[in-house]
Design a protein around this motif. Sequence first.
Motif, PDB file in Angstrom:
ATOM      1  N   THR A 184      -2.886   0.256  -4.075  1.00 52.92           N
ATOM      2  CA  THR A 184      -2.451  -1.085  -3.702  1.00 52.92           C
ATOM      3  C   THR A 184      -1.907  -1.779  -4.933  1.00 52.92           C
ATOM      4  N   THR A 216     -11.992  -1.027  -2.295  1.00 55.24           N
ATOM      5  CA  THR A 216     -10.590  -0.866  -2.675  1.00 55.24           C
ATOM      6  C   THR A 216     -10.233  -1.477  -4.019  1.00 55.24           C
ATOM      7  N   GLN A 238      -5.009   6.242  -1.554  1.00 52.55           N
ATOM      8  CA  GLN A 238      -4.167   5.071  -1.337  1.00 52.55           C
ATOM      9  C   GLN A 238      -4.177   4.208  -2.581  1.00 52.55           C
ATOM     10  N   HIS A 278       0.845  -1.198   0.000  1.00 50.87           N
ATOM     11  CA  HIS A 278       0.000   0.000   0.000  1.00 50.87           C
ATOM     12  C   HIS A 278       0.882   1.250   0.000  1.00 50.87           C
ATOM     13  N   LYS A 279       0.444   2.265  -0.721  1.00 49.96           N
ATOM     14  CA  LYS A 279       1.099   3.568  -0.707  1.00 49.96           C
ATOM     15  C   LYS A 279       0.038   4.650  -0.474  1.00 49.96           C
ATOM     16  N   SER A 280       0.334   5.583   0.410  1.00 48.41           N
ATOM     17  CA  SER A 280      -0.585   6.694   0.678  1.00 48.41           C
ATOM     18  C   SER A 280      -0.043   7.977   0.070  1.00 48.41           C
TER      19      SER A 280
END
Length: 255
Positions: free
Chosen positions: A184, A216, A182, A167-169
């Motif tokens: 994924t 998501t 976010q 995951h990256k925010s």
Amino acid sequence: MKHMYFLVFFLVALSVGAQNNAIAAGERLTYTASYNMSGILTNIAEVTMETSAIKTSKATLLRLKCTAATYSKWDHFFKIRDLYESYVNPNTLTPYLYKRDINEGNYYKFVQYTFSHKTNTVKSIQRKRNNQEQKNDVSIKPDTKDIVSTLYGIRLFDFKNMTIGTHKSLNILFDREEVKAQITFLGKETISTAIGNKLCYKLAIYTSDDVLKGGTKSNLVWLTADDNKIIVYGKFNIPVGNGELKIKSATGLKN
């Protein structure tokens, strides 16, 4: 409809300080945007993404220009002529100036951001049709970027060394507010496109507000698993419906 074009120009993130080895001046990507109308995906607009070098008195910047225009047969229903552009450091894609000029039906808006990364602030200008100009300063987080530099910044990620489920925010400044998002990493997948069969990195996108719907894994994007990492396909689900973004052509690639 503005939610649709926010998503078309959204599609995820970059890591601060990453070096640009994927994007050069002279690149041109063209897409078809489709929208679900009465249960049928219908091609309604063309989206173009172009890069060019811009010389200033102090440096040479990279101009990232994105446009969206409905096909003429749909103009009587809902005419769209939108422009998004960001002027960035060509090595890191850090934004200095951002402009957004929106013409959608009877709706018009112009927005300009001037970034000050030393103070983590943005000087904002906004104009609407028949409205006076509004100016204000916006405080931002150190990693906050505009939507266009964010979009191009996805291509600086090192997907080769990323594990499935990572995951990256990120933070995006849109309509003078920070939007939390976010992504994924879902792995690799080969898909058929107008520019051939492409092995791609597959990503899921999620935002904390109401821009994207369906959880998501309802909003997805595919980037070529090569050194260019261009977006070739996207699926979106937003409050006013769902649709797709498909590449038509790609020229002037760096690699």
